[in-house]
Design an enzyme around this catalytic site. Sequence first.
Site, PDB file in Angstrom:
ATOM      1  N   PRO A   2       1.030  -1.208   0.097  1.00  0.00           N
ATOM      2  CA  PRO A   2      -0.230   0.070  -0.101  1.00  0.00           C
ATOM      3  C   PRO A   2       1.029   1.255   0.067  1.00  0.00           C
ATOM      4  O   PRO A   2       1.848   1.461   0.951  1.00  0.00           O
ATOM      5  CB  PRO A   2      -0.837  -0.271   1.205  1.00  0.00           C
ATOM      6  N   GLU A   3       0.468   2.120  -0.856  1.00  0.00           N
ATOM      7  CA  GLU A   3       1.350   3.457  -1.075  1.00  0.00           C
ATOM      8  C   GLU A   3       0.274   4.467  -0.224  1.00  0.00           C
ATOM      9  O   GLU A   3      -0.959   4.224  -0.089  1.00  0.00           O
ATOM     10  CB  GLU A   3       1.626   3.587  -2.392  1.00  0.00           C
ATOM     11  N   HIS A 104      -5.618 -14.415   8.870  1.00  0.00           N
ATOM     12  CA  HIS A 104      -4.818 -13.447   9.260  1.00  0.00           C
ATOM     13  C   HIS A 104      -5.363 -12.132   9.606  1.00  0.00           C
ATOM     14  O   HIS A 104      -4.837 -11.058   9.561  1.00  0.00           O
ATOM     15  CB  HIS A 104      -3.478 -13.306   7.867  1.00  0.00           C
ATOM     16  N   ARG A 122       1.214 -11.155   5.496  1.00  0.00           N
ATOM     17  CA  ARG A 122       2.791 -11.125   5.814  1.00  0.00           C
ATOM     18  C   ARG A 122       3.226 -10.413   7.234  1.00  0.00           C
ATOM     19  O   ARG A 122       4.483 -10.509   7.366  1.00  0.00           O
ATOM     20  CB  ARG A 122       3.632 -10.402   4.554  1.00  0.00           C
ATOM     21  N   ARG A 165      22.510  16.453  -3.020  1.00  0.00           N
ATOM     22  CA  ARG A 165      22.229  15.208  -3.355  1.00  0.00           C
ATOM     23  C   ARG A 165      22.835  14.472  -4.675  1.00  0.00           C
ATOM     24  O   ARG A 165      22.224  15.028  -5.552  1.00  0.00           O
ATOM     25  CB  ARG A 165      20.960  14.492  -2.876  1.00  0.00           C
TER      26      ARG A 165
END
Length: 289
Positions: A2-3, A104, A122, A165
């Site tokens: 999930p983002e 789960h 997971r 950077r």
Amino acid sequence: MPELPEVETTCRALAPYLQGQTLQHVAIRAPKLRQPTPAAHLLEGRQVLTLTRRAKYILAGLDDAHTLLIHLGMSGRFSVFPHQGHAHTPTQLTKYPHPPLAKHDHAIFTTPKGELRFNDPRRFGLLLRIPSPELPNHPLLVNLGPEPLEETFTGAVLHAALRGRSAPIKPTLMDNRVVVGVGNIYASESLFAAKLHPSLPAGKLTKTQCTTLAQCIKDVLNKALHTGGSTLRDFRHPTGEAGHFQDEFNVYDRAGEPCHICGTKILQATQAQRSTFWCSVCQSKRRKT
Ligand SMILES: [Zn+2]
């Protein structure tokens, strides 16, 4: 995984069931996910005063000056079972024709509005009970960069964050200290929208390029939010619907397919152990923007 758009979608979907509601019954079935989970009795009876999102963390502010921090991890998701307008007590709730618990389903929260089940095959998710005053300095939150969807995230802010950077822009965008919540999918898609090559040294981007990129990040995330986030592998909406953003990908997961703009085959490479997708023509390194 999930983002940000999926987490925001989850947070909005949970709000009617949690915000202002009392946790009448809490069952914690897994003593540990990525970290130990809180005991159910510490959450039961508490009222959820606020429900907000910071980066990919959902924060439920409780009435005992603690916050329940929820992270979906790699495969976490919520299922929501509304109570359909009936009056309830915890005893009555057990009689409801909700489907049986799944293997789960690690945590079940019951409020007057419905039953929420946190499922995470997971087990990389998090359920943590943190004293609210300690939240800003909590190790998970203290170093987080700006929220991309807030007005304060501008090209100038991004330009300043990238200064000095030398790493390529694509993995740098995925660094939560630069900006939060821009995961692998949205980094590739935002760079395509901004016509920037994913290997450009982050610190070399001009202010103009950063302004374009910051706007593209907002646009791509907003578009994903409006289509309900993407559905990849394990992610589903709390209400069981699938997101449709994956139908809108321009480059992500499209290696070898023609670019929607110029028809050139989309390329794929690995950067910082993650797959990057781009169009060598639309995102040419030599392109002047
Ligand atoms: Zn192209």
